[in-house]
Structures are given as C-alpha cells and as structure tokens.
Scaffold this motif. Structure first.
Motif, short mmCIF file in Angstrom:
data_model
loop_
_atom_site.label_atom_id
_atom_site.label_comp_id
_atom_site.label_asym_id
_atom_site.label_seq_id
_atom_site.Cartn_x
_atom_site.Cartn_y
_atom_site.Cartn_z
N LYS A 46 0.84 -1.20 0.00
CA LYS A 46 0.00 0.00 0.00
C LYS A 46 0.87 1.25 0.00
O LYS A 46 0.56 2.23 -0.67
N LYS A 48 3.87 1.55 -1.24
CA LYS A 48 4.44 1.69 -2.58
C LYS A 48 3.45 2.36 -3.52
O LYS A 48 3.81 3.25 -4.29
N HIS A 49 2.19 1.96 -3.42
CA HIS A 49 1.13 2.56 -4.24
C HIS A 49 0.97 4.05 -3.89
O HIS A 49 0.85 4.89 -4.79
N GLU A 50 0.97 4.38 -2.61
CA GLU A 50 0.83 5.77 -2.19
C GLU A 50 1.99 6.62 -2.71
O GLU A 50 1.78 7.77 -3.12
N LYS A 52 3.69 6.09 -5.43
CA LYS A 52 3.48 6.27 -6.87
C LYS A 52 2.44 7.36 -7.11
O LYS A 52 2.61 8.19 -8.01
N GLN A 53 1.37 7.35 -6.32
CA GLN A 53 0.34 8.37 -6.46
C GLN A 53 0.90 9.76 -6.15
O GLN A 53 0.57 10.73 -6.82
#
Length: 72
Positions: A46, A48-50, A52-53
């Motif tokens: 999660k 890592k996703h944040e 990227k965002q």
C-alpha cells in the motif's frame, strides 16, 4: 495567473501535503510493526502505491506550474 488554475494548484498542493503526511505515518507504522515481528507485506504494498500516487500528483503540479508560467 488564472483563478481556476490557482485554485487547482492550491487544491493539488493540499492533497500532496496530506499524502506526504500519510506516507510518513505509514513508514513509521511499518517500522514499529516490523520491529515487533509483524508481517508488513500488505502495508508495504500500500505504501508503494501511495508513493506512486504522490509522484503522479507532483508531476501534475509541475505541469500546472509550467502552464501558469506560460500564461505570464
């Protein structure tokens, strides 16, 4: 600078600040959980996703700033 563009930049900057704070909080939480021996793979995914965002938001901010510069 156009008022709509200024408002969009301000909103985006606020979102970036919130996401940065959330990421900092998650990094701290993961470090505590990891230290205590918990599995943190889901939290790390999660995070890592944040990140990227956040990068996408910062890219958008750069584009808007460039657009604002061209208007002057």
């Amino acid at each position: 600078m156009d008022l709509d563009l200024r408002n969009e930049l301000e909103e985006l900057l606020d979102d970036i600040r919130k996401r940065q704070r959330h990421i900092e909080d998650q990094v701290f939480l993961i470090s505590v959980l990891d230290r205590d021996g918990h599995n943190t793979l889901e939290q790390q995914a999660k995070l890592k996703h944040e990140r990227k965002q956040l990068a996408l938001q910062m890219e958008m901010q750069t584009k808007l700033l460039h657009k604002a510069k061209l208007q002057h």
